[in-house]
Design a protein around this motif. Structure first.
Motif, short mmCIF file in Angstrom:
data_model
loop_
_atom_site.label_atom_id
_atom_site.label_comp_id
_atom_site.label_asym_id
_atom_site.label_seq_id
_atom_site.Cartn_x
_atom_site.Cartn_y
_atom_site.Cartn_z
N GLY A 76 0.84 -1.20 0.00
CA GLY A 76 0.00 0.00 0.00
C GLY A 76 0.87 1.25 0.00
O GLY A 76 0.53 2.29 0.51
N GLY A 129 0.59 4.60 3.41
CA GLY A 129 1.91 4.15 2.95
C GLY A 129 2.91 5.29 2.92
O GLY A 129 4.05 5.15 3.40
N LYS A 136 4.89 -2.35 -2.46
CA LYS A 136 3.92 -3.01 -3.34
C LYS A 136 2.66 -2.18 -3.39
O LYS A 136 2.19 -1.67 -2.38
CB LYS A 136 3.61 -4.40 -2.82
N GLU A 184 -1.14 -1.73 -6.11
CA GLU A 184 -2.03 -2.54 -6.94
C GLU A 184 -1.34 -3.00 -8.22
O GLU A 184 -1.45 -4.16 -8.61
CB GLU A 184 -3.26 -1.70 -7.30
N GLU A 207 -9.38 -5.65 -0.71
CA GLU A 207 -9.23 -6.43 -1.96
C GLU A 207 -7.77 -6.82 -2.22
O GLU A 207 -7.48 -7.70 -3.01
CB GLU A 207 -9.80 -5.68 -3.17
N ALA A 208 -6.87 -6.15 -1.48
CA ALA A 208 -5.44 -6.48 -1.66
C ALA A 208 -5.03 -7.64 -0.75
O ALA A 208 -3.95 -8.20 -0.91
CB ALA A 208 -4.60 -5.25 -1.32
N GLY A 215 -2.62 -2.97 9.31
CA GLY A 215 -3.61 -2.00 9.77
C GLY A 215 -4.81 -1.90 8.84
O GLY A 215 -5.75 -1.17 9.11
N SER A 237 -4.10 -4.33 13.99
CA SER A 237 -4.96 -3.36 14.68
C SER A 237 -5.73 -2.55 13.65
O SER A 237 -5.17 -2.12 12.65
CB SER A 237 -4.14 -2.41 15.55
N LYS A 242 -12.86 4.19 1.73
CA LYS A 242 -13.71 3.30 0.93
C LYS A 242 -14.63 2.45 1.79
O LYS A 242 -15.68 2.01 1.34
CB LYS A 242 -12.82 2.41 0.04
N PHE A 285 -1.41 7.36 13.88
CA PHE A 285 -1.43 5.94 13.55
C PHE A 285 -0.03 5.41 13.22
O PHE A 285 0.34 4.30 13.59
CB PHE A 285 -2.35 5.71 12.34
N1 LIG Z 1 -5.08 0.62 11.57
C1 LIG Z 1 -4.91 1.93 11.50
O1 LIG Z 1 -4.40 2.58 12.44
C2 LIG Z 1 -5.30 2.63 10.25
C3 LIG Z 1 -5.84 1.91 9.22
N2 LIG Z 1 -6.12 2.52 8.03
C4 LIG Z 1 -6.56 1.63 6.95
O2 LIG Z 1 -5.46 1.49 6.06
C5 LIG Z 1 -5.95 1.22 4.75
C6 LIG Z 1 -5.33 2.18 3.78
O3 LIG Z 1 -5.78 3.48 4.07
P1 LIG Z 1 -5.31 4.67 3.07
O4 LIG Z 1 -3.81 4.66 3.01
O5 LIG Z 1 -6.02 5.90 3.47
O6 LIG Z 1 -5.89 4.13 1.68
P2 LIG Z 1 -5.43 4.54 0.20
O7 LIG Z 1 -6.59 4.24 -0.67
O8 LIG Z 1 -4.81 5.90 0.23
O9 LIG Z 1 -4.23 3.51 -0.11
C7 LIG Z 1 -4.51 2.18 -0.39
C8 LIG Z 1 -3.23 1.57 -0.94
O10 LIG Z 1 -3.46 0.20 -1.20
C9 LIG Z 1 -2.96 -0.08 -2.48
N3 LIG Z 1 -3.69 -1.20 -3.08
C10 LIG Z 1 -4.96 -1.24 -3.52
N4 LIG Z 1 -5.23 -2.44 -4.04
C11 LIG Z 1 -4.09 -3.17 -3.92
C12 LIG Z 1 -3.71 -4.49 -4.29
N5 LIG Z 1 -4.58 -5.30 -4.89
N6 LIG Z 1 -2.45 -4.90 -4.01
C13 LIG Z 1 -1.58 -4.07 -3.36
N7 LIG Z 1 -1.86 -2.81 -3.01
C14 LIG Z 1 -3.11 -2.38 -3.29
C15 LIG Z 1 -3.12 1.17 -3.29
O11 LIG Z 1 -2.17 1.16 -4.36
C16 LIG Z 1 -2.78 2.22 -2.25
O12 LIG Z 1 -1.38 2.38 -2.20
C17 LIG Z 1 -7.48 1.32 4.85
O13 LIG Z 1 -8.00 0.01 5.05
C18 LIG Z 1 -7.69 2.14 6.10
O14 LIG Z 1 -8.94 1.89 6.74
C19 LIG Z 1 -5.90 3.86 7.82
C20 LIG Z 1 -5.38 4.62 8.83
C21 LIG Z 1 -5.07 4.08 10.12
#
Ligand SMILES: NC(=O)C1=CN([C@@H]2O[C@H](COP(=O)(O)OP(=O)(O)OC[C@H]3O[C@@H](n4cnc5c(N)ncnc54)[C@H](O)[C@@H]3O)[C@@H](O)[C@H]2O)C=CC1
Ligand SMILES: O=C(O)C1=N[C@H](C(=O)O)C[C@H](O)C1
Length: 215
Positions: A7, A13, A31, A33, A52-53, A71, A95, A133, A188
């Motif tokens: 991500g 990321g 890595k 998508e 989905e990843a 996460g 988490s 999303k 985070f």
């Molecule tokens: N646990 C925590 O403390 C936190 C969790 N999150 C979660 O982290 C996740 C990402 O959040 P954001 O960075 O805002 O989302 P984003 O949409 O900005 O980034 C998602 C990333 O996943 C990648 N991706 C999508 N499909 C993929 C695949 N098939 N294979 C590999 N990579 C793929 C995309 O290229 C992108 O780099 C979400 O599930 C969000 O809820 C977000 C903030 C804090």
């Protein structure tokens, strides 16, 4: 520490890379998508991608056999069963919210839950940026699971909000509100960094972030 990000190009990321490089760690695997790059074998992989990843994340960890800090939200029971399987071979820290504040809020909710009976209404609201999303948030679901009943959830998607969670407990005479608000993704990434550094000393197994905090 040599680390990898699944991500990488995402909001989290990019925030992970910023804090980890400030901490002196070296990004050797990334890595997304449609792209994958590795310069050296990572000692740990951090996953903040999307539901989905997840199947690909499982394959990457099965292949590289390195610890995983994850996460990503939106994971279901089948996904957790796959994490448990991975945790037989490597340490996994999972988490839905790596902020210290939400983990304190979780303890407060468990305490309040001991005092409120069915005469109290309980509702959870969460607000995130317009690009998020999944709905409701993984954090809201996690907080709801701490309570002894099904909870009405409310979600707002507004601008660039980093993450706000509010839990309201109301009887007919009063309301008790507990609220956490993130002002930066560093809320985070700090927890992700703590976990990535801690996981290097852990045996294979599935660990929650509170277990790491309490160590
Ligand atoms: N646990 C925590 O403390 C936190 C969790 N999150 C979660 O982290 C996740 C990402 O959040 P954001 O960075 O805002 O989302 P984003 O949409 O900005 O980034 C998602 C990333 O996943 C990648 N991706 C999508 N499909 C993929 C695949 N098939 N294979 C590999 N990579 C793929 C995309 O290229 C992108 O780099 C979400 O599930 C969000 O809820 C977000 C903030 C804090
Ligand atoms: O997508 C986000 O940004 C966040 N998602 C996590 C969740 O779904 O709970 C954690 C945090 O609230 C930020």
């Amino acid at each position: 520490m040599k680390y990898g990000i699944i991500g990488y190009s995402g909001r989290m990321g990019q925030a992970i890379e910023k804090l980890f490089s400030k901490a002196g760690h070296k990004l050797v695997y990334q890595k997304d998508e449609n792209s994958e790059k590795e310069t050296e074998k990572p000692e740990v992989i951090i996953d903040f991608s999307l539901k989905e990843a997840f199947p690909k994340t499982v394959r990457v960890i099965e292949e590289k056999k390195v610890p995983l800090v994850i996460g990503t939200t939106g994971l279901d029971e089948d996904d957790f069963a796959k994490l448990d399987k991975l945790a037989e071979e490597v340490p996994v820290i999972q988490s839905f919210n790596f902020s210290i504040g939400i983990n304190i809020l979780s303890e407060l909710i468990k305490k309040v839950n001991q005092y409120v009976d069915q005469d109290w209404d309980i509702e959870i609201s969460e607000t995130h940026h317009r690009f998020k999303k999944d709905k409701p948030s993984g954090t809201a679901i996690m907080l709801g699971n701490l309570l002894d009943r099904d909870i009405e959830m409310h979600s707002k998607r507004l601008g660039s909000e980093f993450g706000e969670h509010e839990v309201d407990f109301a009887s007919t005479g009063e309301v008790l509100t507990l609220k956490h608000r993130a002002y930066s993704r560093e809320a985070f990434t700090r927890g992700a960094l703590l976990s990535a550094e801690a996981i290097l000393d852990l045996k294979p197994g599935f660990y929650s972030f509170p277990e790491i905090l309490n160590n």
